[in-house]
Design a protein around this motif. Structure first.
Motif, PDB file in Angstrom:
ATOM      1  N   TYR A 159       0.772  -1.226  -0.116  1.00 20.22           N
ATOM      2  CA  TYR A 159      -0.036   0.013  -0.035  1.00 20.22           C
ATOM      3  C   TYR A 159       0.729   1.241  -0.247  1.00 20.22           C
ATOM      4  O   TYR A 159       0.606   2.210  -0.668  1.00 20.22           O
ATOM      5  N   PHE A 160       2.108   1.457   0.665  1.00 11.11           N
ATOM      6  CA  PHE A 160       2.918   2.503   0.584  1.00 11.11           C
ATOM      7  C   PHE A 160       3.486   2.561  -0.976  1.00 11.11           C
ATOM      8  O   PHE A 160       3.455   3.621  -1.406  1.00 11.11           O
ATOM      9  N   LEU A 161       3.727   1.492  -1.358  1.00 10.03           N
ATOM     10  CA  LEU A 161       4.410   1.559  -2.916  1.00 10.03           C
ATOM     11  C   LEU A 161       3.377   1.926  -3.882  1.00 10.03           C
ATOM     12  O   LEU A 161       3.509   2.839  -4.551  1.00 10.03           O
ATOM     13  N   ARG A 162       1.919   1.676  -3.505  1.00 12.49           N
ATOM     14  CA  ARG A 162       0.955   1.929  -4.589  1.00 12.49           C
ATOM     15  C   ARG A 162       0.645   3.521  -4.295  1.00 12.49           C
ATOM     16  O   ARG A 162       0.039   4.431  -5.198  1.00 12.49           O
ATOM     17  N   ASP A 163       0.447   4.105  -2.991  1.00 11.80           N
ATOM     18  CA  ASP A 163      -0.084   5.362  -2.601  1.00 11.80           C
ATOM     19  C   ASP A 163       0.889   6.184  -2.264  1.00 11.80           C
ATOM     20  O   ASP A 163       0.340   7.315  -1.550  1.00 11.80           O
ATOM     21  N   ASP A 164       2.081   6.125  -2.215  1.00 13.11           N
ATOM     22  CA  ASP A 164       3.092   6.985  -1.581  1.00 13.11           C
ATOM     23  C   ASP A 164       3.061   8.350  -2.200  1.00 13.11           C
ATOM     24  O   ASP A 164       3.064   9.256  -1.312  1.00 13.11           O
ATOM     25  N   ASP A 165       2.987   8.465  -3.307  1.00 12.92           N
ATOM     26  CA  ASP A 165       2.778   9.741  -3.851  1.00 12.92           C
ATOM     27  C   ASP A 165       1.477  10.705  -3.548  1.00 12.92           C
ATOM     28  O   ASP A 165       1.595  11.799  -3.311  1.00 12.92           O
ATOM     29  N   ARG A 166       0.384  10.232  -3.524  1.00  9.03           N
ATOM     30  CA  ARG A 166      -0.643  10.719  -2.632  1.00  9.03           C
ATOM     31  C   ARG A 166      -0.465  10.961  -1.183  1.00  9.03           C
ATOM     32  O   ARG A 166      -1.025  12.127  -0.746  1.00  9.03           O
ATOM     33  N   ILE A 167       0.260  10.132  -0.364  1.00  9.93           N
ATOM     34  CA  ILE A 167       0.325  10.346   0.783  1.00  9.93           C
ATOM     35  C   ILE A 167       1.473  11.679   0.994  1.00  9.93           C
ATOM     36  O   ILE A 167       1.144  12.543   1.858  1.00  9.93           O
ATOM     37  N   ALA A 168       2.561  11.667   0.035  1.00 13.42           N
ATOM     38  CA  ALA A 168       3.331  12.820   0.024  1.00 13.42           C
ATOM     39  C   ALA A 168       2.558  14.057  -0.292  1.00 13.42           C
ATOM     40  O   ALA A 168       2.963  15.336   0.271  1.00 13.42           O
ATOM     41  N   ALA A 169       1.738  13.939  -0.971  1.00 11.66           N
ATOM     42  CA  ALA A 169       1.093  15.266  -1.545  1.00 11.66           C
ATOM     43  C   ALA A 169       0.116  15.772  -0.589  1.00 11.66           C
ATOM     44  O   ALA A 169       0.027  16.813  -0.349  1.00 11.66           O
ATOM     45  N   TRP A 170      -0.560  14.803   0.214  1.00 10.83           N
ATOM     46  CA  TRP A 170      -1.236  15.230   1.364  1.00 10.83           C
ATOM     47  C   TRP A 170      -0.494  15.773   2.327  1.00 10.83           C
ATOM     48  O   TRP A 170      -0.940  16.773   2.976  1.00 10.83           O
ATOM     49  N   PHE A 171       0.586  15.036   2.839  1.00 12.17           N
ATOM     50  CA  PHE A 171       1.415  15.766   3.820  1.00 12.17           C
ATOM     51  C   PHE A 171       1.915  17.258   3.515  1.00 12.17           C
ATOM     52  O   PHE A 171       1.937  18.016   4.496  1.00 12.17           O
ATOM     53  N   HIS A 172       2.546  17.464   2.249  1.00 14.96           N
ATOM     54  CA  HIS A 172       2.687  18.837   1.899  1.00 14.96           C
ATOM     55  C   HIS A 172       1.660  19.653   1.833  1.00 14.96           C
ATOM     56  O   HIS A 172       2.029  20.975   2.001  1.00 14.96           O
ATOM     57  N   GLU A 173       0.413  19.240   1.524  1.00 13.50           N
ATOM     58  CA  GLU A 173      -0.485  20.244   1.288  1.00 13.50           C
ATOM     59  C   GLU A 173      -1.343  20.593   2.360  1.00 13.50           C
ATOM     60  O   GLU A 173      -1.711  21.820   2.750  1.00 13.50           O
ATOM     61  N   ASN A 174      -1.339  19.597   3.704  1.00 18.75           N
ATOM     62  CA  ASN A 174      -2.066  19.926   4.886  1.00 18.75           C
ATOM     63  C   ASN A 174      -1.026  20.091   5.940  1.00 18.75           C
ATOM     64  O   ASN A 174      -1.647  20.303   7.124  1.00 18.75           O
ATOM     65  N   VAL A 175      -0.021  19.359   6.179  1.00 18.68           N
ATOM     66  CA  VAL A 175       0.792  19.262   7.314  1.00 18.68           C
ATOM     67  C   VAL A 175       2.045  20.305   7.137  1.00 18.68           C
ATOM     68  O   VAL A 175       2.332  21.103   8.068  1.00 18.68           O
ATOM     69  N   ALA A 176       2.927  20.333   6.164  1.00 17.32           N
ATOM     70  CA  ALA A 176       3.987  21.102   6.136  1.00 17.32           C
ATOM     71  C   ALA A 176       4.327  21.345   4.558  1.00 17.32           C
ATOM     72  O   ALA A 176       4.631  20.209   3.881  1.00 17.32           O
ATOM     73  N   ARG A 177       4.708  22.829   4.325  1.00 12.97           N
ATOM     74  CA  ARG A 177       5.081  22.784   2.818  1.00 12.97           C
ATOM     75  C   ARG A 177       6.359  22.228   2.595  1.00 12.97           C
ATOM     76  O   ARG A 177       7.266  22.188   3.490  1.00 12.97           O
TER      77      ARG A 177
END
Length: 381
Positions: A159-177
């Motif tokens: 699941y990390f391999l499949r969704d890592d792009d979306r997880i990173a995008a969410w992190f940079h948009e909502n947690v830390a630029r």
């Protein structure tokens, strides 16, 4: 305030779950970072992150894990069979570091008798039969538990391999630029973990192949009674021991050399010690000097200080058990990147900046995560 209390409560529960299955969690993290570069390459050719992740886990990660489990099983059984004949202090030391317990000679004799003559089980008393069934159930339970943790770790990596792009995008948009201090720290940790886990994983594979060639070649040329036992299993163990800086393959080829020397003394009175010496020279060159001088720097690339990794790989299993081999290096990466990116500003009470203020040559020089680009959403499944 009520919402913050609720969110923090959920975080505590999630932390407790991770703590309860910390071995599974760190194994999944290791599998993800070790396989991510290959999955990224497949994603460029396959228009589906899900298919690329599936091919990576089933075709790359799972076979390697099964091979390591096979080598570990043979090692455990070998250690277990010789524990009873070792002195008490040495037996306790092996049990401490391997977790393998000795089997009483009476039980070994009973099992051997049952395997040779299954019909003899009819003559066993009820208590002996119950004891054997309980031991068998314990072994099956341990195998089932290990299989469950392996499936969970591989599923987590998938699941990390499949969704890592979306997880990173969410992190940079909502947690830390991405350009913030926290974003830089997260990117540096991400880059270091990939360099560490993938580089070392690739190094284990390369060293296992070289060790297999050395051991199998030795058996082809060896005189009678001087063959290397279990060459493929020892090759895998040599590859794993090569992760520890400075130790490299010594942990395996030195005991093998001693075993061959003792065998040569017993079989021929020392006439074949020259062959054993030649074997040692070959091992020093191809399993020690060559890996440290040429292969490791080329395969692993830029990585953490070897002294830090030496302590991490040795102390980790002592402190936490088998999963400490993966967990303590992860902790070292977290600490190193805090020192490089955050600590100097904290000490001098300066505003946190995304610049690397200390130990610039230690760790990632370009903290850009390859597995999670905030500007891309990944291929559709």
């Amino acid at each position: 305030m009520a919402w913050w209390i609720y969110v923090l409560s959920l975080a505590v529960v999630a932390g407790f779950v991770v703590y309860s299955f910390v071995g599974t969690f760190v194994l999944g993290i290791f599998a993800y970072y070790a396989a991510r570069p290959l999955c990224d390459r497949l994603s460029r050719r396959i228009d589906s992150d899900g298919i690329a992740a599936t091919v990576t886990v089933l075709g790359f990660v799972l076979p390697i894990v099964l091979l390591l489990a096979y080598a570990g099983f043979h090692t455990a059984t070998s250690v277990q069979s010789m524990l009873g004949s070792l002195p008490g202090p040495l037996q306790a030391l092996l049990q401490r570091f391997t977790g393998v317990q000795s089997i009483p000679s009476a039980q070994l004799a009973t099992v051997s008798n049952l395997l040779d003559n299954p019909g003899s089980s009819l003559a066993m008393d009820r208590q002996a039969v119950v004891s054997m069934l309980q031991q068998g159930a314990a072994v099956l339970g341990a195998l089932a538990n290990g299989l469950l943790h392996l499936v969970l770790a591989l599923s987590m990596a998938f699941y990390f391999l499949r969704d890592d792009d979306r997880i990173a995008a969410w992190f940079h948009e909502n947690v830390a630029r991405r350009e913030s201090a926290t974003g830089t720290y997260a990117a540096a940790v991400d880059s270091d973990l990939e360099s560490l886990y993938f580089g070392n994983f690739l190094f284990v594979v390369v060293m296992s192949v070289i060790a297999a060639v050395v051991y199998l070649g030795t058996n082809l040329l060896a005189p009678a009674n001087l063959a290397v036992p279990m060459p493929l299993v020892l090759a895998v163990l040599t590859g794993v021991s090569s992760l520890v800086p400075l130790v490299v393959g010594k942990l395996v080829y030195v005991p093998v050399t001693l075993y061959l020397a003792i065998s040569a003394m017993r079989a021929s009175g020392g006439n074949h010690l020259a062959f054993v010496g030649g074997f040692l020279v070959v091992c020093v060159v191809f399993l020690d000097l060559l890996p440290q001088g040429l292969i490791q720097p080329y395969v692993t690339g830029r990585k953490l200080h070897p002294g830090l990794l030496l302590f991490a790989y040795i102390l980790g299993p002592i402190v936490w058990g088998w999963y400490g081999f993966f967990l303590l290096p992860l902790v070292v990466v977290l600490v190193v990147e805090v020192i490089r990116v955050i600590f100097t500003d904290l000490v001098h009470e300066n505003p946190l900046t995304p610049t690397v203020d200390a130990a610039e040559d230690l760790g990632s020089s370009d903290p850009e995560p390859s597995g999670g680009d905030a500007g891309s959403s990944g291929s559709s499944d």
